[in-house]
Design a protein around this motif. Structure first.
Motif, PDB file in Angstrom:
ATOM      1  N   GLY A  68      81.038  71.483  21.478  1.00 14.68           N
ATOM      2  CA  GLY A  68      80.125  70.795  20.828  1.00 14.68           C
ATOM      3  C   GLY A  68      79.929  70.850  19.711  1.00 14.68           C
ATOM      4  N   GLU A  69      78.122  70.992  19.236  1.00 12.24           N
ATOM      5  CA  GLU A  69      77.794  70.396  17.587  1.00 12.24           C
ATOM      6  C   GLU A  69      77.398  72.118  17.489  1.00 12.24           C
ATOM      7  N   PRO A  70      77.299  73.455  16.283  1.00  9.25           N
ATOM      8  CA  PRO A  70      76.929  74.217  15.773  1.00  9.25           C
ATOM      9  C   PRO A  70      75.814  75.111  16.118  1.00  9.25           C
ATOM     10  N   ARG A  71      75.555  75.973  17.317  1.00 14.37           N
ATOM     11  CA  ARG A  71      74.567  76.293  17.285  1.00 14.37           C
ATOM     12  C   ARG A  71      74.283  77.518  16.662  1.00 14.37           C
ATOM     13  N   LEU A  72      73.816  77.559  15.307  1.00 15.06           N
ATOM     14  CA  LEU A  72      73.429  78.794  14.216  1.00 15.06           C
ATOM     15  C   LEU A  72      72.571  79.379  14.320  1.00 15.06           C
ATOM     16  N   LEU A  73      72.096  81.003  14.415  1.00 15.51           N
ATOM     17  CA  LEU A  73      70.709  81.654  14.535  1.00 15.51           C
ATOM     18  C   LEU A  73      70.565  81.856  13.568  1.00 15.51           C
ATOM     19  N   GLY A  74      71.302  82.117  11.987  1.00 16.26           N
ATOM     20  CA  GLY A  74      70.660  81.847  10.773  1.00 16.26           C
ATOM     21  C   GLY A  74      70.447  83.066  10.201  1.00 16.26           C
ATOM     22  N   PHE A  75      70.936  84.338  10.519  1.00 14.80           N
ATOM     23  CA  PHE A  75      70.738  85.572   9.972  1.00 14.80           C
ATOM     24  C   PHE A  75      71.980  85.329   9.008  1.00 14.80           C
ATOM     25  N   ALA A  76      71.523  86.490   8.153  1.00 15.08           N
ATOM     26  CA  ALA A  76      72.313  86.925   7.191  1.00 15.08           C
ATOM     27  C   ALA A  76      73.967  87.334   7.624  1.00 15.08           C
ATOM     28  N   ASP A  77      75.237  87.632   6.476  1.00 14.90           N
ATOM     29  CA  ASP A  77      76.079  88.200   7.450  1.00 14.90           C
ATOM     30  C   ASP A  77      75.781  89.675   6.451  1.00 14.90           C
ATOM     31  N   ALA A  78      75.729  90.484   7.231  1.00 15.46           N
ATOM     32  CA  ALA A  78      75.661  92.287   6.499  1.00 15.46           C
ATOM     33  C   ALA A  78      76.655  92.180   5.626  1.00 15.46           C
ATOM     34  N   ARG A  79      77.856  92.021   5.414  1.00 15.14           N
ATOM     35  CA  ARG A  79      78.133  92.052   3.662  1.00 15.14           C
ATOM     36  C   ARG A  79      78.061  90.684   3.000  1.00 15.14           C
ATOM     37  N   VAL A  80      77.371  89.840   3.186  1.00 14.64           N
ATOM     38  CA  VAL A  80      77.374  88.382   2.307  1.00 14.64           C
ATOM     39  C   VAL A  80      75.400  88.449   2.497  1.00 14.64           C
ATOM     40  N   PRO A  81      74.509  89.335   2.306  1.00 12.77           N
ATOM     41  CA  PRO A  81      72.917  88.486   1.724  1.00 12.77           C
ATOM     42  C   PRO A  81      72.591  87.496   1.829  1.00 12.77           C
ATOM     43  N   ASP A  82      73.156  86.688   0.898  1.00 11.04           N
ATOM     44  CA  ASP A  82      73.332  85.292   0.147  1.00 11.04           C
ATOM     45  C   ASP A  82      73.826  84.041   0.623  1.00 11.04           C
ATOM     46  N   SER A  83      74.184  84.667   2.429  1.00  9.25           N
ATOM     47  CA  SER A  83      74.789  83.274   3.389  1.00  9.25           C
ATOM     48  C   SER A  83      73.671  82.959   4.096  1.00  9.25           C
ATOM     49  N   ALA A  84      72.730  83.539   4.371  1.00  8.37           N
ATOM     50  CA  ALA A  84      71.240  83.280   4.547  1.00  8.37           C
ATOM     51  C   ALA A  84      69.887  83.319   4.000  1.00  8.37           C
ATOM     52  N   PRO A  85      69.534  82.874   2.670  1.00  4.35           N
ATOM     53  CA  PRO A  85      68.716  82.783   1.796  1.00  4.35           C
ATOM     54  C   PRO A  85      67.543  83.622   2.586  1.00  4.35           C
ATOM     55  N   GLY A  86      66.616  84.051   2.308  1.00  3.71           N
ATOM     56  CA  GLY A  86      65.238  84.278   2.991  1.00  3.71           C
ATOM     57  C   GLY A  86      65.097  84.820   4.331  1.00  3.71           C
ATOM     58  N   ARG A  87      66.432  85.219   4.991  1.00  3.67           N
ATOM     59  CA  ARG A  87      66.616  85.417   6.231  1.00  3.67           C
ATOM     60  C   ARG A  87      67.042  86.596   6.290  1.00  3.67           C
ATOM     61  N   PRO A  88      66.913  88.320   7.294  1.00  2.56           N
ATOM     62  CA  PRO A  88      67.585  89.433   7.222  1.00  2.56           C
ATOM     63  C   PRO A  88      68.568  89.358   7.319  1.00  2.56           C
ATOM     64  N   ARG A  89      69.673  90.245   7.021  1.00  4.22           N
ATOM     65  CA  ARG A  89      70.746  90.598   7.551  1.00  4.22           C
ATOM     66  C   ARG A  89      71.047  90.566   9.476  1.00  4.22           C
ATOM     67  N   LEU A  90      72.093  89.873  10.290  1.00  2.00           N
ATOM     68  CA  LEU A  90      71.530  90.296  11.544  1.00  2.00           C
ATOM     69  C   LEU A  90      71.587  91.652  11.984  1.00  2.00           C
ATOM     70  N   CYS A  91      72.283  93.004  11.015  1.00  2.00           N
ATOM     71  CA  CYS A  91      72.518  94.014  11.819  1.00  2.00           C
ATOM     72  C   CYS A  91      71.177  94.800  10.946  1.00  2.00           C
ATOM     73  N   ASP A  92      70.401  94.160  10.761  1.00  2.00           N
ATOM     74  CA  ASP A  92      68.798  94.190  10.451  1.00  2.00           C
ATOM     75  C   ASP A  92      67.259  94.304  11.165  1.00  2.00           C
ATOM     76  N   ALA A  93      67.729  92.925  11.756  1.00  2.00           N
ATOM     77  CA  ALA A  93      66.548  91.659  12.849  1.00  2.00           C
ATOM     78  C   ALA A  93      66.533  92.841  13.337  1.00  2.00           C
ATOM     79  N   PRO A  94      65.592  92.324  14.286  1.00  2.00           N
ATOM     80  CA  PRO A  94      65.144  93.531  15.520  1.00  2.00           C
ATOM     81  C   PRO A  94      65.654  92.914  16.713  1.00  2.00           C
ATOM     82  N   ILE A  95      66.112  93.738  17.473  1.00  2.00           N
ATOM     83  CA  ILE A  95      67.321  93.010  18.681  1.00  2.00           C
ATOM     84  C   ILE A  95      66.192  92.694  19.304  1.00  2.00           C
TER      85      ILE A  95
END
Length: 263
Positions: A68-95
């Motif tokens: 199927g098609e991508p289903r992206l949650l859109g958080f930033a990669d822990a090691r590439v913060p600019d992978s999702a500008p304006g969004r928190p890193r996945l490891c920093d987002a509230p669980i």
């Protein structure tokens, strides 16, 4: 191996992974097998934004797997913060936020099987892998609860949750490849593995095509797709032709007891 799957509709499958390429490397064969059997397959990817260069690569990989098609949650990669500008890193987002988003996809896809990372975070212990494992385990159970995030859809309880993993006895060649580029290798006791899938023919070809679709990673020397791309075909196949899984949980979903991950 578990007993053969009874005749009838194939179990639908949802993969939940941290990064574009995790789905292909860890469960590409199982995804391809299920799609080829006529089962519904889909993949949720926790990091990288839809307008990043990795999104079209992910779309090509999922097309190769029939997922199927991508289903992206859109958080930033822990090691590439600019992978999702304006969004928190996945490891920093509230669980609870991450869990709620995954629950929405489980309810939309209504899979019988959910597959994600193991508790170590897959061989190298990447923090995004660990966070995705934690959130998916919670979401697997929460998706069936009537009063949990009702705005995300009707409750749906999948029947089985599996973690893609690597047993001690099955990481020899892969461990050597990763250790050469300075990466840690974390594996589990062999008895923790409850399903082993050996790939040949079309599923293996589709898995390799999906890995190569992640072009930016295949071009990097230290990324696993790049390491694999530089191996002779026989050596590469010995690494990617077997997938291992641990059954983590069961639910009381419709259709009786699920007995088999492979198709």
């Amino acid at each position: 191996m578990p007993p053969p799957q009874p005749a009838g509709p194939r179990p639908s499958l949802l993969g939940v992974f941290a990064h574009p390429d995790d789905e292909s490397l860890l469960a590409g064969g199982v995804l391809a097998q299920h799609a080829a059997s006529g089962a519904a397959t889909a993949v949720v990817t926790a990091t990288w934004s839809a307008d990043s260069h990795r999104a079209p690569e992910l779309a090509d990989a999922l097309a190769a797997l029939g997922a199927g098609e991508p289903r992206l949650l859109g958080f930033a990669d822990a090691r590439v913060p600019d992978s999702a500008p304006g969004r928190p890193r996945l490891c920093d987002a509230p669980i609870e936020e991450v869990v709620g988003l995954i629950v929405g996809h489980i309810r939309a896809v209504r899979p019988r099987i959910v597959v994600t990372h193991d508790a170590y975070g897959q061989l190298t212990g990447h923090p995004d892998h660990v966070r995705t494992h934690q959130a998916t385990v919670l979401a697997f159970h929460a998706a069936g609860l009537e009063f949990f995030r009702p705005q995300t859809g009707e409750p749906w309880q999948p029947e089985a949750l599996y973690a893609a993993t690597h047993p001690h006895s099955g990481v020899g060649e892969l461990a050597a490849l990763l250790e050469r580029v300075g990466k840690t290798v974390l594996s589990v006791p062999d008895e923790h593995v409850t399903a082993t899938i050996d790939l040949t023919g079309d599923p293996l070809e589709r898995k390799w095509a999906a890995i190569l679709a992640h072009r930016s990673e295949a071009a990097r020397e230290r990324a696993l797709p790049g390491i694999l791309a530089r191996l002779p075909a026989r050596a590469r196949e010995s690494v990617i032709a077997t997938e291992h899984f641990t059954r983590l949980g069961t639910g009381r979903g419709p259709g009786g007891r699920l007995r088999e991950l492979a198709v």
